[in-house]
Design an enzyme around this catalytic site. Structure first.
Site, PDB file in Angstrom:
ATOM      1  N   GLU A 103     -12.284   1.937  72.643  1.00 46.73           N
ATOM      2  CA  GLU A 103     -12.712   1.991  71.244  1.00 46.73           C
ATOM      3  C   GLU A 103     -12.878   3.459  70.893  1.00 46.73           C
ATOM      4  OE1 GLU A 103     -14.858   1.868  73.723  1.00 46.73           O
ATOM      5  OE2 GLU A 103     -16.078   3.584  73.094  1.00 46.73           O
ATOM      6  N   LYS A 142     -15.497  14.675  77.138  1.00 43.91           N
ATOM      7  CA  LYS A 142     -15.110  13.262  77.258  1.00 43.91           C
ATOM      8  C   LYS A 142     -14.053  13.016  78.333  1.00 43.91           C
ATOM      9  CE  LYS A 142     -16.721  11.256  73.045  1.00 43.91           C
ATOM     10  NZ  LYS A 142     -17.130  12.377  72.167  1.00 43.91           N
ATOM     11  N   SER A 190     -20.971  20.886  74.231  1.00 47.07           N
ATOM     12  CA  SER A 190     -20.178  19.702  74.597  1.00 47.07           C
ATOM     13  C   SER A 190     -18.726  19.756  74.150  1.00 47.07           C
ATOM     14  CB  SER A 190     -20.845  18.442  74.040  1.00 47.07           C
ATOM     15  OG  SER A 190     -21.029  18.532  72.636  1.00 47.07           O
TER      16      SER A 190
HETATM   17  C1  LIG Z   1     -18.294  12.389  71.425  1.00 47.29           C
HETATM   18  C2  LIG Z   1     -18.962  13.685  71.410  1.00 47.29           C
HETATM   19  C3  LIG Z   1     -20.374  13.805  71.518  1.00 47.29           C
HETATM   20  C4  LIG Z   1     -21.293  12.624  71.556  1.00 47.29           C
HETATM   21  O1  LIG Z   1     -21.130  11.758  72.648  1.00 47.29           O
HETATM   22  P1  LIG Z   1     -22.154  11.709  73.859  1.00 47.29           P
HETATM   23  O2  LIG Z   1     -21.754  10.488  74.608  1.00 47.29           O
HETATM   24  O3  LIG Z   1     -23.527  11.606  73.281  1.00 47.29           O
HETATM   25  O4  LIG Z   1     -21.979  12.954  74.647  1.00 47.29           O
HETATM   26  C5  LIG Z   1     -20.928  15.075  71.570  1.00 47.29           C
HETATM   27  N1  LIG Z   1     -20.164  16.177  71.487  1.00 47.29           N
HETATM   28  C6  LIG Z   1     -18.817  16.108  71.374  1.00 47.29           C
HETATM   29  C7  LIG Z   1     -18.033  17.375  71.289  1.00 47.29           C
HETATM   30  C8  LIG Z   1     -18.165  14.863  71.329  1.00 47.29           C
HETATM   31  O5  LIG Z   1     -16.832  14.814  71.212  1.00 47.29           O
END
Ligand SMILES: *Cc1c(COP(=O)(O)O)cnc(C)c1O
Length: 394
Positions: free
Chosen positions: A111, A89, A377
């Site tokens: 948000e 993020k 992610s």
């Molecule tokens: C917020 C988040 C997501 C989901 O958000 P996307 O916009 O779909 O990437 C996925 N993995 C993690 C670790 C997150 O913090």
């Protein structure tokens, strides 16, 4: 078929900017300026420098021997979990804060649901010395106390959203209301590839650094700059959009989009938007969303807060509807099992969102020796309470 946004802000049938008149000037200012500002050499230089020295990029592309043996493929992990603040993020909030400064804004709003985007926003606001207000549902504030404390420690003001279900969509409504009331000095940092044009495209460009690095890392490690498959989880879809970005037009690369099935697709407690959703408008764009016959948004459910969203970004709606991306859904339990498997196999505790992508390895057919990139992610620190509850059941 083009998979990037057209000049009107659409991806095929999806996208656009369906916004109240009062937001028109703000959205117009962004739309007119974002591409040229991002292209400025001074912007690029500042962003690249922060991504390297502050965020910790490039993130490694790690070859997992054990996963590769288990699945008879060549499996690489793109380690977004190693970024500062623990997930992808921050790639987006770094980009947007630099953009906000160049637009002359000194007040930032955002948000947040689970608090991850709120923390990433509060972090860059502290870094740049800008005022930061984060809207968060009252229910989420109670559920996500550690992230609320982090935001406060970073100097942000956390404002509870007390209407409706008191969760993410209500926080988003409050943020939009704030922007309408403060159009001149305020920039709204949206946390995923959702919202009115140009947000989905702008956020995808900031996350594209993921696949830009993948290209040269794969070239170094495999001799070829593209994989056969990329797996990424989709909440709104920003980590997936970044992992796919450089490969959208390379049809040799299969794009696997993993959604949260929650307790099961047919259980009534799910967030598998591409299966359960239909065309509609949410937060300013036309996309696939979970709604009743008369257009009321259905509350989504997933054990993982980051995938618990009733829509998906318009680009993903287009990629999936056109057949370019393949959607797979994974339940809470399957994701939990995958999280424990990865922890024990590789010594990496993934975010519960990312664990959904790993569970999909059991659900997709691929060729022996195919090169697969798993977009990891985020890290699992924030999910420890959920993992401990699972441990107590084993
Ligand atoms: C917020 C988040 C997501 C989901 O958000 P996307 O916009 O779909 O990437 C996925 N993995 C993690 C670790 C997150 O913090």
């Amino acid at each position: 078929m083009p998979y990037v946004v057209d000049e009107k802000g659409f991806y095929g049938d999806f996208g656009g900017a369906f916004i109240p008149e009062m937001l028109h000037a703000n959205i117009e200012q962004l739309k007119e300026n974002y591409v040229s500002i991002i292209a400025e050499p001074s912007f690029q230089q500042e962003m690249q420098c922060l991504l390297k020295d502050y965020v910790g990029r490039p993130t490694p592309l790690y070859f997992s021997k054990k996963l590769s043996q288990t699945y008879r493929a060549k499996i690489y992990l793109k380690r977004e979990d190693l970024n500062h603040t623990g997930a992808h993020k921050i790639n987006n909030t770094i980009g947007q804060i630099l953009l906000a400064q160049r637009l002359g804004k000194d007040r930032i709003i955002a948000e947040t649901g689970a608090g991850q985007h709120g923390v990433a926003t509060a972090t860059v606001c502290a870094l740049m010395g800008l005022e930061c207000i984060v809207y968060m549902g009252e229910v989420d504030i109670a559920r996500q106390a550690p992230n609320v404390s982090r935001m406060k420690m970073l100097g942000a003001t956390v404002v509870p959203a007390t209407s409706g279900s008191k969760t993410l969509k209500d926080a988003t409504n409050e943020a939009i209301r704030d922007w309408i009331n403060n159009p001149h000095n305020t920039h709204y940092i949206i946390g995923s590839v959702v919202g009115p044009h140009p947000y989905p495209d702008m956020v995808a460009r900031f996350q594209a650094v993921i696949s830009e690095e993948m290209e040269w890392q794969l070239k170094e490690q495999t001799g070829r700059s593209y994989p056969d498959l990329i797996f990424a989880c989709v909440g709104g879809g920003s980590n997936a959009a970044g992992a796919y970005y450089q490969y959208l037009d390379n049809e040799q690369v299969r794009l696997i989009a993993i959604e949260a099935a929650g307790l099961g697709i047919d259980s009534g407690e799910s967030a598998a938007t591409s299966v359960l959703g239909s065309k509609g408008i949410i937060h300013g764009s036309r996309t696939l969303l979970m709604q009743t016959d008369d257009g009321q948004i259905i509350e989504p459910y997933s054990l993982s807060a980051g995938l618990d969203y009733p829509g998906i970004g318009p680009q993903h709606a287009h990629l999936i509807s056109s057949g370019r991306a393949e959607a797979v859904s994974v339940t809470d339990e399957e994701a939990l099992d995958a999280a424990f498997a990865l922890a024990r196999m590789e010594g990496i505790i993934p975010a519960l969102e990312s664990a959904h992508a790993f569970a999909a390895l059991d659900k997709v057919a691929f060729g022996q020796d195919d090169v697969i990139v798993m977009n990891l992610s985020g890290r699992g620190d924030k999910d420890l309470r959920t993992y401990i509850e699972k441990l107590e059941r084993i």
